[in-house]
Design a protein around this motif. Structure first.
Motif, PDB file in Angstrom:
ATOM      1  N   SER A  37       0.852  -1.186   0.000  1.00  0.00           N
ATOM      2  CA  SER A  37       0.000   0.000   0.000  1.00  0.00           C
ATOM      3  C   SER A  37       0.889   1.238   0.000  1.00  0.00           C
ATOM      4  CB  SER A  37      -0.895   0.015   1.246  1.00  0.00           C
ATOM      5  OG  SER A  37      -1.549   1.257   1.381  1.00  0.00           O
ATOM      6  N   LYS A  38       0.645   2.150  -0.918  1.00  0.00           N
ATOM      7  CA  LYS A  38       1.439   3.379  -0.993  1.00  0.00           C
ATOM      8  C   LYS A  38       0.893   4.475  -0.076  1.00  0.00           C
ATOM      9  CE  LYS A  38       2.935   2.501  -5.737  1.00  0.00           C
ATOM     10  NZ  LYS A  38       2.951   2.992  -7.145  1.00  0.00           N
ATOM     11  N   THR A  39      -0.304   4.254   0.449  1.00  0.00           N
ATOM     12  CA  THR A  39      -0.945   5.252   1.298  1.00  0.00           C
ATOM     13  C   THR A  39      -1.028   4.829   2.763  1.00  0.00           C
ATOM     14  OG1 THR A  39      -3.159   4.350   0.933  1.00  0.00           O
ATOM     15  CG2 THR A  39      -2.362   5.987  -0.655  1.00  0.00           C
ATOM     16  N   GLY A  40      -0.762   3.557   3.030  1.00  0.00           N
ATOM     17  CA  GLY A  40      -0.918   3.041   4.388  1.00  0.00           C
ATOM     18  C   GLY A  40      -2.313   2.493   4.640  1.00  0.00           C
ATOM     19  N   ARG A  41      -3.228   2.787   3.721  1.00  0.00           N
ATOM     20  CA  ARG A  41      -4.594   2.288   3.848  1.00  0.00           C
ATOM     21  C   ARG A  41      -4.712   0.894   3.249  1.00  0.00           C
ATOM     22  NH1 ARG A  41      -7.282   7.799   1.384  1.00  0.00           N
ATOM     23  NH2 ARG A  41      -6.738   9.195   3.121  1.00  0.00           N
ATOM     24  N   LEU A  42      -5.670   0.138   3.737  1.00  0.00           N
ATOM     25  CA  LEU A  42      -5.878  -1.209   3.225  1.00  0.00           C
ATOM     26  C   LEU A  42      -6.506  -1.159   1.839  1.00  0.00           C
ATOM     27  CD1 LEU A  42      -7.216  -3.145   6.331  1.00  0.00           C
ATOM     28  CD2 LEU A  42      -4.875  -2.932   5.523  1.00  0.00           C
ATOM     29  N   GLY A  43      -6.015  -2.023   0.963  1.00  0.00           N
ATOM     30  CA  GLY A  43      -6.579  -2.117  -0.374  1.00  0.00           C
ATOM     31  C   GLY A  43      -7.528  -3.301  -0.478  1.00  0.00           C
ATOM     32  N   LYS A  44      -7.957  -3.578  -1.680  1.00  0.00           N
ATOM     33  CA  LYS A  44      -8.860  -4.698  -1.923  1.00  0.00           C
ATOM     34  C   LYS A  44      -8.053  -5.986  -1.996  1.00  0.00           C
ATOM     35  CE  LYS A  44     -12.269  -6.415  -5.247  1.00  0.00           C
ATOM     36  NZ  LYS A  44     -12.953  -6.166  -6.552  1.00  0.00           N
ATOM     37  N   ALA A  45      -8.567  -7.039  -1.399  1.00  0.00           N
ATOM     38  CA  ALA A  45      -7.867  -8.317  -1.404  1.00  0.00           C
ATOM     39  C   ALA A  45      -8.085  -9.048  -2.723  1.00  0.00           C
ATOM     40  CB  ALA A  45      -8.358  -9.186  -0.253  1.00  0.00           C
ATOM     41  N   GLU A  46      -7.044  -9.696  -3.202  1.00  0.00           N
ATOM     42  CA  GLU A  46      -7.170 -10.594  -4.335  1.00  0.00           C
ATOM     43  C   GLU A  46      -7.767 -11.914  -3.837  1.00  0.00           C
ATOM     44  OE1 GLU A  46      -6.518  -9.775  -7.410  1.00  0.00           O
ATOM     45  OE2 GLU A  46      -5.662  -7.806  -6.951  1.00  0.00           O
ATOM     46  N   PRO A  47      -8.475 -12.645  -4.702  1.00  0.00           N
ATOM     47  CA  PRO A  47      -9.114 -13.889  -4.247  1.00  0.00           C
ATOM     48  C   PRO A  47      -8.151 -15.056  -4.055  1.00  0.00           C
ATOM     49  CG  PRO A  47      -9.507 -13.550  -6.583  1.00  0.00           C
ATOM     50  CD  PRO A  47      -8.828 -12.306  -6.085  1.00  0.00           C
ATOM     51  N   GLY A  48      -6.860 -14.863  -4.383  1.00  0.00           N
ATOM     52  CA  GLY A  48      -5.902 -15.960  -4.295  1.00  0.00           C
ATOM     53  C   GLY A  48      -5.806 -16.591  -2.923  1.00  0.00           C
TER      54      GLY A  48
END
Length: 201
Positions: A115-126
């Motif tokens: 994360s470039k912002t420190g915020r959580l992103g969306k998870a990939e389904p892997g």
């Protein structure tokens, strides 16, 4: 031997210099397969996540790391195996499944990138897919402040890592909607743990 030595060095670095707050280490199974899934803030995260637990953590690492023979050997010593980014890498998934079938720990960052912002992103389904294929429980974990290590803003930040309780995916590996929904549920729990870690320091 190399892994154990690296872990000792990291424990001194993170534990003494950065005064890391560790929460929930008792949730890590003493034996048996499990997936350790955490948010991703910096290149420090792989060693940081495994420093304070008694298990060896096997990670996927971008295939570019293995182009240099010396770096490739170091990665193997640190239980890192290659993965192609930006596409479904069947070989990497098979290796991840093999790790878990052997009763070991697989470390994974569900967002797929830092994360470039420190915020959580969306998870990939892997992560859900691997859990579905192996029936291995997932231990959600939250990492706090590693992106600030030796930064211009804060040279020596306080760090935290929080290990949550096991989560299990019981759906089919072919059910894309269920895989995506569980991945998001996992990120929601990681967000909760992250807030807990932030409040602890």
């Amino acid at each position: 031997m190399f892994y154990a030595l690296t872990k000792i060095i990291c424990r001194a670095l993170f534990g003494i210099i950065f005064r890391t707050k560790v929460i929930g280490a008792e949730n890590i199974p003493a034996e048996g397969a499990f997936i350790l899934a955490a948010n991703h803030l910096s290149n420090w995260d792989p060693p940081f996540l495994g420093t304070f637990i008694g298990r060896i953590v096997n990670y996927m690492g971008k295939e570019e790391l293995f182009k240099n023979p010396v770096m490739a050997q170091i990665c193997r010593w640190l239980h890192v195996f290659p993965v192609k980014r930006g596409a479904a890498d069947k070989t990497a998934i098979k290796t991840a499944v093999k790790v878990l079938k052997s009763g070991d720990c697989l470390g994974i960052f569900p967002e797929g990138t830092r994360s470039k912002t420190g915020r959580l992103g969306k998870a990939e389904p892997g992560v859900s897919l691997i859990a579905a294929m192996t029936k291995a429980p997932i231990i959600p974990a939250a990492i706090v402040n590693t992106e600030k290590i030796f930064s211009a803003e804060v040279k020596i930040p306080r760090l935290a890592v929080v290990y949550g309780t096991p989560m299990n995916f019981t759906g089919s590996p072919k059910d894309k909607e269920a895989l995506a929904a569980f991945a998001q549920q996992l990120m929601t729990e990681i967000a909760r743990l992250k807030a807990l870690g932030e409040s602890s320091i």
